[in-house]
Design a protein around this motif. Structure first.
Motif, PDB file in Angstrom:
ATOM      1  N   ASP A 137       2.418   1.733   5.619  1.00 20.75           N
ATOM      2  CA  ASP A 137       2.147   1.074   4.336  1.00 20.75           C
ATOM      3  C   ASP A 137       1.197   1.982   3.538  1.00 20.75           C
ATOM      4  OD1 ASP A 137       1.586  -0.533   2.224  1.00 20.75           O
ATOM      5  OD2 ASP A 137       1.076  -2.302   3.423  1.00 20.75           O
ATOM      6  N   VAL A 138       1.785   3.020   2.938  1.00 18.81           N
ATOM      7  CA  VAL A 138       0.955   4.075   2.321  1.00 18.81           C
ATOM      8  C   VAL A 138       0.133   3.551   1.139  1.00 18.81           C
ATOM      9  CG1 VAL A 138       2.452   5.979   3.061  1.00 18.81           C
ATOM     10  CG2 VAL A 138       2.848   4.906   0.851  1.00 18.81           C
ATOM     11  N   TYR A 139       0.641   2.534   0.451  1.00 26.15           N
ATOM     12  CA  TYR A 139      -0.091   2.046  -0.722  1.00 26.15           C
ATOM     13  C   TYR A 139      -1.343   1.274  -0.291  1.00 26.15           C
ATOM     14  CZ  TYR A 139       4.133   3.612  -2.954  1.00 26.15           C
ATOM     15  OH  TYR A 139       5.178   4.405  -3.369  1.00 26.15           O
ATOM     16  N   GLU A 140      -1.240   0.516   0.766  1.00 33.45           N
ATOM     17  CA  GLU A 140      -2.405  -0.211   1.278  1.00 33.45           C
ATOM     18  C   GLU A 140      -3.428   0.781   1.858  1.00 33.45           C
ATOM     19  OE1 GLU A 140      -3.599  -2.939   0.865  1.00 33.45           O
ATOM     20  OE2 GLU A 140      -4.927  -3.404   2.548  1.00 33.45           O
ATOM     21  N   LEU A 164      10.420   7.196   0.614  1.00 29.63           N
ATOM     22  CA  LEU A 164       9.806   5.939   0.193  1.00 29.63           C
ATOM     23  C   LEU A 164       9.862   5.899  -1.328  1.00 29.63           C
ATOM     24  CD1 LEU A 164       8.230   3.414   1.042  1.00 29.63           C
ATOM     25  CD2 LEU A 164       6.143   4.776   0.927  1.00 29.63           C
ATOM     26  N   ASN A 165      10.458   4.852  -1.868  1.00 29.20           N
ATOM     27  CA  ASN A 165      10.643   4.733  -3.323  1.00 29.20           C
ATOM     28  C   ASN A 165      11.212   6.016  -3.923  1.00 29.20           C
ATOM     29  OD1 ASN A 165       9.708   2.150  -3.286  1.00 29.20           O
ATOM     30  ND2 ASN A 165       7.582   2.744  -3.667  1.00 29.20           N
ATOM     31  N   GLY A 166      12.188   6.576  -3.246  1.00 32.67           N
ATOM     32  CA  GLY A 166      12.879   7.751  -3.769  1.00 32.67           C
ATOM     33  C   GLY A 166      12.141   9.069  -3.581  1.00 32.67           C
ATOM     34  N   LEU A 169       8.662  11.171   2.181  1.00 32.75           N
ATOM     35  CA  LEU A 169       7.477  10.562   2.789  1.00 32.75           C
ATOM     36  C   LEU A 169       6.339  11.578   2.928  1.00 32.75           C
ATOM     37  CD1 LEU A 169       6.491   7.916   3.942  1.00 32.75           C
ATOM     38  CD2 LEU A 169       7.580   8.493   6.108  1.00 32.75           C
ATOM     39  N   LEU A 170       6.695  12.856   2.867  1.00 30.82           N
ATOM     40  CA  LEU A 170       5.670  13.902   2.994  1.00 30.82           C
ATOM     41  C   LEU A 170       4.837  14.047   1.716  1.00 30.82           C
ATOM     42  CD1 LEU A 170       7.710  16.735   4.766  1.00 30.82           C
ATOM     43  CD2 LEU A 170       6.499  14.834   5.780  1.00 30.82           C
ATOM     44  N   ALA A 171       5.193  13.284   0.680  1.00 29.95           N
ATOM     45  CA  ALA A 171       4.478  13.420  -0.599  1.00 29.95           C
ATOM     46  C   ALA A 171       3.209  12.572  -0.637  1.00 29.95           C
ATOM     47  CB  ALA A 171       5.394  13.018  -1.748  1.00 29.95           C
ATOM     48  N   PHE A 172       2.928  11.811   0.423  1.00 31.97           N
ATOM     49  CA  PHE A 172       1.802  10.871   0.374  1.00 31.97           C
ATOM     50  C   PHE A 172       0.573  11.400   1.120  1.00 31.97           C
ATOM     51  CE2 PHE A 172       5.650   8.571  -0.471  1.00 31.97           C
ATOM     52  CZ  PHE A 172       5.288   7.751  -1.536  1.00 31.97           C
ATOM     53  N   HIS A 274       9.087  -0.532   5.019  1.00 32.84           N
ATOM     54  CA  HIS A 274       8.998   0.254   3.780  1.00 32.84           C
ATOM     55  C   HIS A 274       9.940   1.434   3.879  1.00 32.84           C
ATOM     56  CE1 HIS A 274       5.092  -1.787   3.460  1.00 32.84           C
ATOM     57  NE2 HIS A 274       4.909  -1.430   4.703  1.00 32.84           N
ATOM     58  N   GLY A 275      10.639   1.719   2.761  1.00 31.47           N
ATOM     59  CA  GLY A 275      11.355   2.990   2.642  1.00 31.47           C
ATOM     60  C   GLY A 275      12.587   3.136   3.518  1.00 31.47           C
TER      61      GLY A 275
END
Ligand code: T4K
Length: 362
Positions: A137-140, A164-166, A169-172, A274-275
């Motif tokens: 849950d990257v946003y939390e 995740l959302n297009g 996942l490595l962008a977070f 997610h994702g």
């Protein structure tokens, strides 16, 4: 099945395509130090995954260590106990103190509701793992990190190909660290990559990777040797061409297992909140450890070798870390088993494996 079927096998491009790239290396005599193939793979992989500021390194473990070093972290790092030893050892190798946050039973990822209770005045970062490519849950996690002024490093060793959302996942996170090991969906033999959230951080990573040199080869900070060789980059470039095929194949095989086993009482699958995952592993959770051992024995009879990823829960490695209780992770680790899943695996082999499971568990 005459030959053994292991939990995984590397996805490899045709040998001649690798050799073609090696011919250029032989001609130029450039073997390492951020050579042309490393730069080409950095560009190609960034473009494939829609990423910026991606640096290739020698392996996923050094990627994690370099992330901690580039952020100059000293203190406590909140991490997950349900992971490979490398997550823990990278934190310890960099002189930081691991603080374990228990996981969610269904997603296998860090339980975000338990992170805030573990934050002290010594906490400097959170290092979660996208377990088996399943997005945290990257946003939390970002919300908590902002609130307490903490850095976030994702152990994204399994996450190449998950989105995740297009977005990849490595962008977070401030830094995301992945692995390109032989057992991963995309491999360079040994290898890894760091993805930085800012240019400043990306610059720090470049220096850390190359002994602490700046562009003029002056030593400006403490560094290490994290450089990928041209040989490894050549393998990565050859394999990257087949990455989409590998991804599609994994999903089909994953679903084949799942459809065949889903009505069996006594088996649970990882859930995805997610994702979109990359289907890199096929983990099952059984009712008890004795069921796991029974299944390992039964599959052994047909020459199949599954693996207990991740067992034990790493908070139990008493030789290297004082015990911190994480009941969910400890219990999950005792009941989990990853079944074979790789490009060359035949559908008939999956069917034989699921038949044995049905006979053993029921
Ligand atoms: N963070 C996490 C969450 C990780 O899972 C990992 C690594 C890391 C960080 C660190 O990334 P790296 O520093 O490794 O880049 C394997 C891998 O070595 C390791 O990369 C991976 N996670 C871990 C989950 O699994 P082992 O000890 O299980 O590997 P091994 O040699 O038993 O291989 C498993 C199977 O794969 C074998 O039964 C046969 C097959 N295999 C293996 C190799 C090495 C091949 O067919 N060819 C090969 O070359 O650790």
């Amino acid at each position: 099945m005459e030959n053994k079927v292991y939990v995984t096998a590397p996805s490899l491009a045709p040998l001649n395509e690798f050799v073609e790239l090696l011919e250029g290396v032989w001609e130029s005599g450039i073997l390492t130090h951020n050579g042309p193939l490393v730069q080409r793979l950095e560009k190609a992989l960034s473009s494939k995954l829609g990423l910026e500021r991606l640096s290739l390194v020698t392996n996923g473990t050094i990627a994690l260590q370099m992330a901690i070093k580039a952020l100059d972290l000293r203190g406590e790092i909140i991490t997950t106990p349900f992971t490979w030893i490398a997550t823990l050892s990278a934190i310890q190798w960099e002189g930081c103190t691991p603080v374990f946050c228990d996981v969610e039973e269904d997603t296998f990822n860090i339980d975000c509701t338990k992170i805030e209770d573990l934050i002290t005045d010594k906490t400097v970062a959170i290092m979660p793992v996208h377990v088996f490519g399943n997005p945290c849950d990257v946003y939390e996690i970002e919300r908590i990190a902002k609130k307490y002024n903490l850095k976030v490093i994702y152990d994204a060793a399994h996450a190449v190909g998950s989105t995740l959302n297009g977005k990849s996942l490595l962008a977070f996170g401030d830094i995301s660290a992945t692995s390109l090991h032989a057992t991963k969906l995309l491999n360079t033999g040994e290898g890894g990559a760091l993805i930085a959230a800012s240019d400043d951080l990306d610059n720090e990573i470049s220096k850390v990777r190359f002994f602490g040199h700046n562009e003029n080869k002056h030593i400006v900070r403490v560094g290490t040797n994290g450089k990928m060789t041209e040989i490894h980059a050549a393998l990565g470039l050859a394999n990257l061409k087949y990455f989409d095929e590998v991804l599609t194949d994994r999903k089909q095989k994953y679903l084949r297992y799942q459809n065949s086993l889903e009505n069996l009482a006594g088996i649970k699958f990882q859930t995805f909140d997610h994702g979109e995952i990359n289907y890199s592993y096929f983990p099952i959770v059984l009712e008890s450890e004795s069921h796991v051992l029974q299944v390992i024995d039964a599959l052994g009879e047909i020459n199949v070798v599954p693996r207990r990823y991740f067992y034990p829960s790493v908070n139990l490695y008493s030789a290297i870390v004082p015990y911190q209780e994480c009941p969910v992770s400890e219990n999950l680790a005792s009941r989990i088993l990853c079944l074979p899943l790789y490009y060359q695996l035949k559908i008939e082999e999956i069917d034989r494996i699921t038949s044995v499971l049905k006979l053993t568990i029921n």
